[in-house]
Design a protein around this motif. Structure first.
Motif, short mmCIF file in Angstrom:
data_model
loop_
_atom_site.label_atom_id
_atom_site.label_comp_id
_atom_site.label_asym_id
_atom_site.label_seq_id
_atom_site.Cartn_x
_atom_site.Cartn_y
_atom_site.Cartn_z
N CYS A 224 0.86 -1.18 0.00
CA CYS A 224 0.00 0.00 0.00
C CYS A 224 0.89 1.24 0.00
O CYS A 224 1.74 1.39 0.89
N HIS B 102 0.27 4.20 0.74
CA HIS B 102 -0.02 5.22 1.76
C HIS B 102 1.05 5.23 2.84
O HIS B 102 1.70 6.25 3.07
N LYS B 103 1.28 4.08 3.49
CA LYS B 103 2.30 4.00 4.54
C LYS B 103 3.33 2.91 4.25
O LYS B 103 4.02 2.45 5.14
N GLU C 135 3.04 -0.31 3.51
CA GLU C 135 2.81 -1.57 4.22
C GLU C 135 2.37 -2.65 3.23
O GLU C 135 1.59 -2.37 2.31
N CYS D 166 -7.46 -0.79 1.22
CA CYS D 166 -6.43 -1.20 2.16
C CYS D 166 -7.05 -1.50 3.53
O CYS D 166 -7.91 -0.75 4.00
N LEU E 267 -5.77 -1.17 6.36
CA LEU E 267 -5.29 -0.32 7.45
C LEU E 267 -6.05 1.01 7.55
O LEU E 267 -6.63 1.32 8.58
N HIS E 268 -6.05 1.79 6.48
CA HIS E 268 -6.72 3.09 6.56
C HIS E 268 -7.75 3.28 5.45
O HIS E 268 -8.18 4.39 5.17
N LYS E 269 -8.07 2.17 4.79
CA LYS E 269 -9.20 2.13 3.84
C LYS E 269 -9.00 2.96 2.57
O LYS E 269 -9.98 3.31 1.91
N LYS E 270 -7.78 3.29 2.22
CA LYS E 270 -7.57 3.94 0.92
C LYS E 270 -7.95 2.92 -0.16
O LYS E 270 -7.60 1.73 -0.04
S1 FES Z 1 -1.35 1.86 4.84
FE1 FES Z 1 -2.89 1.47 3.36
S2 FES Z 1 -4.31 3.07 3.62
FE2 FES Z 1 -2.77 3.48 5.08
#
Ligand code: FES
Length: 128
Positions: A64, A66-67, A69, A88, A90-93
């Protein structure tokens, strides 16, 4: 931990016409329906999704953006206005599984790869 530089060097989308190698990654039955599996090719982790209702397959980076991961294979699948997507865990992106577009409107996106099914086997197209 993957760095941004490694990320950009490792994950680039492959269009079907640019495939150099179709890599067999398993049998159809090795992958869950309506959920993700994960395979490794060289230094890439690739998430593989089988949408059972439409009998379509998608592959994208497992990372992902975003972070950074390695989690997308565990993401929630669905569609956004007809676009198949993964969100995702984790934070739903959310990202389009057709072209990797970030469906939240942010700049970062994911790499996608062609998938083909032949005689019960799953192949992913790579350009390296
Ligand atoms: S790590 Fe995937 S949306 Fe934050």
């Amino acid at each position: 931990m993957v760095t941004m530089e490694e990320y950009f060097n490792t994950y680039q989308s492959v269009d079907p016409q640019n495939v150099l190698h179709w890599v067999r990654v398993g049998e159809v039955s090795d992958f869950p329906e309506n959920a993700g599996g994960c395979i490794k090719y060289k230094s890439k982790q690739v998430a593989v999704f089988h949408f059972e209702r439409t009998n379509t397959w998608y592959a994208c980076q497992n990372l992902c953006p975003h972070k950074l991961e390695m989690v997308l294979s565990r993401g929630m699948t669905g569609d956004a206005a007809g676009i198949p997507k993964v969100s995702c865990p984790l934070h739903k992106k959310s990202f389009s599984l057709e072209d990797g577009t970030n469906l939240n409107g942010e700049e970062y996106r994911i790499a996608t790869y062609p998938v083909k099914i032949d005689n019960g086997n799953v192949y992913i197209g790579f350009a390296d």
